[in-house]
Design a protein around this motif. Structure first.
Motif, short mmCIF file in Angstrom:
data_model
loop_
_atom_site.label_atom_id
_atom_site.label_comp_id
_atom_site.label_asym_id
_atom_site.label_seq_id
_atom_site.Cartn_x
_atom_site.Cartn_y
_atom_site.Cartn_z
N GLY A 1 0.79 -1.23 0.00
CA GLY A 1 0.00 0.00 0.00
C GLY A 1 0.82 1.27 0.00
N SER A 2 1.89 1.32 0.78
CA SER A 2 2.67 2.55 0.89
C SER A 2 3.29 2.95 -0.44
CB SER A 2 3.75 2.39 1.96
OG SER A 2 4.61 1.30 1.65
N GLN A 3 3.83 1.98 -1.19
CA GLN A 3 4.47 2.29 -2.46
C GLN A 3 3.44 2.72 -3.49
OE1 GLN A 3 7.89 2.51 -3.03
NE2 GLN A 3 7.01 3.59 -4.78
N VAL A 4 2.31 2.01 -3.53
CA VAL A 4 1.24 2.38 -4.47
C VAL A 4 0.75 3.79 -4.17
CG1 VAL A 4 -1.12 1.87 -5.23
CG2 VAL A 4 0.49 0.00 -4.85
N ALA A 5 0.53 4.06 -2.90
CA ALA A 5 0.03 5.37 -2.49
C ALA A 5 0.98 6.49 -2.90
CB ALA A 5 -0.21 5.39 -0.99
N LYS A 6 2.28 6.27 -2.70
CA LYS A 6 3.24 7.30 -3.05
C LYS A 6 3.32 7.50 -4.56
CE LYS A 6 7.85 8.98 -1.91
NZ LYS A 6 9.08 8.76 -1.14
N ASP A 7 3.23 6.40 -5.33
CA ASP A 7 3.25 6.50 -6.79
C ASP A 7 2.04 7.29 -7.29
OD1 ASP A 7 5.56 5.04 -6.84
OD2 ASP A 7 4.61 3.15 -7.39
N VAL A 8 0.87 6.98 -6.72
CA VAL A 8 -0.35 7.67 -7.14
C VAL A 8 -0.27 9.15 -6.75
CG1 VAL A 8 -2.84 7.85 -6.77
CG2 VAL A 8 -1.78 5.60 -7.02
N ALA A 9 0.20 9.43 -5.54
CA ALA A 9 0.33 10.81 -5.08
C ALA A 9 1.25 11.61 -6.01
CB ALA A 9 0.85 10.85 -3.65
N ALA A 10 2.32 10.97 -6.50
CA ALA A 10 3.26 11.65 -7.39
C ALA A 10 2.61 12.00 -8.72
CB ALA A 10 4.48 10.76 -7.62
N VAL A 11 1.80 11.08 -9.26
CA VAL A 11 1.13 11.34 -10.53
C VAL A 11 0.08 12.43 -10.37
CG1 VAL A 11 -0.26 10.34 -12.38
CG2 VAL A 11 1.54 8.98 -11.33
N VAL A 12 -0.69 12.37 -9.29
CA VAL A 12 -1.71 13.40 -9.04
C VAL A 12 -1.05 14.77 -8.87
CG1 VAL A 12 -3.44 14.23 -7.40
CG2 VAL A 12 -3.39 11.81 -8.04
N PHE A 13 0.10 14.80 -8.20
CA PHE A 13 0.81 16.07 -8.02
C PHE A 13 1.26 16.64 -9.36
CE2 PHE A 13 4.65 18.60 -7.16
CZ PHE A 13 4.14 19.51 -6.24
#
Length: 423
Positions: free
Chosen positions: A199-211
């Motif tokens: 979860g942590s890696q997926v969340a950070k990847d998604v947050a980066a794309v949204v940013f």
């Protein structure tokens, strides 16, 4: 059906065996909380796993482990709370800390509705704390919540010149490159749910794309919306969630996994933003391009000030994210504990040194022998301070330098007291 705006005093706090932290859901009635608890028990059984469940009422203080053992009365179970000295209580404290970090972000964003809901959830967890040290913990957590919200509100006011006078720009799906980023983020999110990825890696990847998508949205000042305050940016986040929802089987487990992932995405936004801001100080082509993107914000920046710090101050944010702050806090507590220990137990060290400094590695200073104690204490201080590199310290962020300066000043006071004692 409860009336609109009705309070939800009942809380279901749960933690599956695979969860690192406990989570909490609010309910109107005790029956609703028990109904969801039964569903979670069934889910855990299907997975050949386990789940820890606690039902509580934030108004009455009632709290009990679920399910209630046969023949056990409610009065016998109401004393069961979240003991801060046990795993469930420690998990609750971690969740409370995460909620407090999130509260500051919500206050900065001005999202009062989500902030109110988070307060209800957090207060329920705090109220359920029990055991030795729980009274102090409750006060500390409530004070920390107030401080976080106040700081977030103040930060919102500081960036008024950047975000005031919101002007409706083009719809998010009309901004060049944004639809592709939304689809990419949604795919990562749905893939994380389908494949049960970390979860942590997926969340950070998604947050980066949204940013990256937010960077394409302009606020009324014509600057990138790195805080995600604009309506378009908020709709981008909603669109990611909506598109991701069609990428997996529609059932309770998947919905719950998606909800948790999105919560993690929100928590990682500050870390992604902080990393991006720090990159402004680099000497690469990418850093130069990012500074160009922030040209309007960087107007007036003194030559001796870092671009990252200047931009962060203009927006009222930080160059250190939530996860990094937690690591720094942990390291600071660890160092403080080591200093308190006075270097005792460090006898495992090896090396070529001889004489008094070498003796310090073998045994702690003996307080019953003042001469030896003073000599070895000064040896340790001089040995450690000689390794310090001021030129490296200068490169640290302003926030870290301020925090460590306070610790150094306290150490200096202690050192002056020692010098005075030798006079």
């Amino acid at each position: 059906m409860p009336k609109k705006g009705a309070r939800q005093p009942w809380r279901l706090t749960f933690q599956y065996a695979t969860q690192a932290k406990a989570s909490t859901h609010a309910h109107y009635t005790e029956e609703d909380a028990q109904r969801q608890a039964d569903e979670m028990l069934e889910t855990a059984e299907r997975r050949s796993s386990s789940v820890s469940l606690t039902i509580s009422n934030r108004d009455t203080g009632v709290a009990y482990a679920y399910p209630i053992n046969q023949g056990e009365t409610m009065a016998e179970t109401t004393v069961e709370k979240l003991d801060v000295n046990e795993d469930a209580g420690k998990a609750a404290l971690e969740q409370i800390d995460a909620n407090i970090e999130r509260a500051k972000t919500l206050a900065t964003e001005g999202n009062t509705e989500a902030l109110d809901a988070l307060f209800e959830e957090n207060e329920a967890l705090i109220s359920a704390l029990s055991g030795k040290g729980s009274i102090k913990a409750k006060k500390e957590k409530r004070d920390a919540w107030t401080t976080a919200v106040d700081e977030g509100t103040a930060a919102k006011a500081e960036v008024k010149k950047v975000t005031e006078g919101k002007v409706m720009g083009p719809a998010w799906d009309k901004i060049e490159g944004v639809p592709e980023l939304v689809n990419a983020a949604a795919e990562k999110l749905s893939e994380g749910v389908r494949l049960h990825l970390k979860g942590s890696q997926v969340a950070k990847d998604v947050a980066a794309v949204v940013f990256e998508a937010w960077l394409k949205v302009e606020n009324s000042a014509g600057a990138p919306d790195i805080l995600g305050d604009m309506a378009e940016s908020k709709n981008i986040s909603k669109a990611v969630l909506s598109v991701a929802g069609g990428g997996f089987e529609d059932n309770w487990d998947n919905k719950e996994a998606l909800r948790k992932l999105m919560r993690s995405v929100q928590d990682y936004r500050s870390d992604v933003r902080a990393e991006w801001l720090r990159s402004l100080d680099g000497d690469t082509e990418e850093a130069a391009a990012r500074r160009e993107l922030m040209a309007k914000v960087l107007e007036g920046k003194p030559e001796d000030e870092k671009a990252s710090e200047w931009v962060a101050n203009v927006y009222g944010t930080s160059t250190i994210g939530q996860a990094e702050k937690k690591r720094l806090d942990y390291q600071e507590k660890k160092r403080a504990a080591e200093l308190t220990a006075g270097g005792s137990g460090a006898g495992e060290g090896t090396g070529d040194g001889e004489g008094d400094a070498g003796d310090d590695k073998q045994e702690p200073a003996d307080e019953t022998n003042p001469d030896e104690y003073l000599r070895k204490t000064v040896d340790r201080l001089l040995k450690d301070i000689s390794k310090a590199k001021p030129e490296t310290v200068e490169k640290a962020s302003a926030e870290t330098k301020e925090a460590q300066r306070k610790r150094l000043e306290k150490a200096l006071e202690a050192l002056r007291a020692m010098i005075a004692a030798t006079l």
